[in-house]
Design a protein around this motif. Structure first.
Motif, short mmCIF file in Angstrom:
data_model
loop_
_atom_site.label_atom_id
_atom_site.label_comp_id
_atom_site.label_asym_id
_atom_site.label_seq_id
_atom_site.Cartn_x
_atom_site.Cartn_y
_atom_site.Cartn_z
N GLY A 256 -7.31 6.31 -5.68
CA GLY A 256 -6.71 7.00 -4.01
C GLY A 256 -6.21 4.73 -3.59
N SER A 257 -5.77 4.31 -4.69
CA SER A 257 -5.27 3.32 -3.51
C SER A 257 -3.52 2.88 -4.57
N ARG A 258 -3.06 1.99 -4.27
CA ARG A 258 -1.84 1.05 -4.54
C ARG A 258 -2.49 -0.41 -5.19
N VAL A 259 -2.05 0.18 -6.61
CA VAL A 259 -2.26 -1.34 -7.05
C VAL A 259 -1.91 -2.42 -8.21
N ALA A 260 -2.12 -3.30 -7.74
CA ALA A 260 -0.76 -4.47 -8.44
C ALA A 260 -1.49 -5.42 -9.55
N VAL B 292 4.56 -8.90 -11.89
CA VAL B 292 4.34 -7.82 -10.73
C VAL B 292 4.15 -6.13 -11.33
N SER B 293 3.94 -5.25 -11.34
CA SER B 293 4.03 -4.01 -11.30
C SER B 293 3.25 -2.95 -10.27
N PHE C 138 1.63 -5.22 2.05
CA PHE C 138 1.50 -5.28 0.67
C PHE C 138 2.37 -5.36 -0.65
N GLU C 139 3.42 -4.74 -0.84
CA GLU C 139 4.46 -4.32 -1.31
C GLU C 139 4.89 -5.76 -1.57
N SER C 140 5.60 -6.33 -0.92
CA SER C 140 6.06 -7.00 -0.24
C SER C 140 5.63 -8.09 -1.55
#
Length: 121
Positions: free
Chosen positions: A26-30, A19-20, A9-11
């Motif tokens: 409770g999430s990894r937010v883009a 994008v940051s 997801f991050e990649s």
């Protein structure tokens, strides 16, 4: 690349201009210029599901698939929550996330898009 895993997801999201990533809800937010375009749920409910914005036509199609539902707290804005069990292919998910990015980026000012190097398709 598995978009349902934090590394994939991050990649993927960081490969898009401007994008940051932040940990929120409770999430990894883009985000693109501080506007959310997708998130990976890291906590229950909906653990390891992906939330993203989509056009109305896609929303109708996607929510007809088992494992896809309106995203909580985002539902009024054509957002969906997709679980791994929905069975979307990597290429389909990739296309939906790119479309979400484009939809959100289109709401930015032309100046901000230029500063971030974003070209709308």
């Amino acid at each position: 690349m598995n978009l349902f895993e934090i590394g994939g997801f991050e990649s993927f999201t960081l490969s898009l201009p401007g994008v940051s990533l932040v940990d929120q809800w409770g999430s990894r937010v883009a985000k693109v210029s501080d506007k959310v375009f997708t998130l990976l749920r890291l906590a229950s409910p909906d653990l390891n599901s992906i939330v993203f914005k989509c056009p109305e036509e896609s929303f109708v199609v996607l929510t007809g698939i088992e494992g896809v539902k309106q995203a909580p707290y985002f539902a009024k804005r054509q957002w969906v929550c997709v679980s791994k069990e929905a069975g979307l292919s990597d290429s389909e998910l990739d296309a939906y996330l790119r479309r979400s990015y484009q939809l959100v980026a289109a709401g930015l000012t032309k100046q901000v898009r230029q500063e971030l190097g974003i070209r709308l398709e």
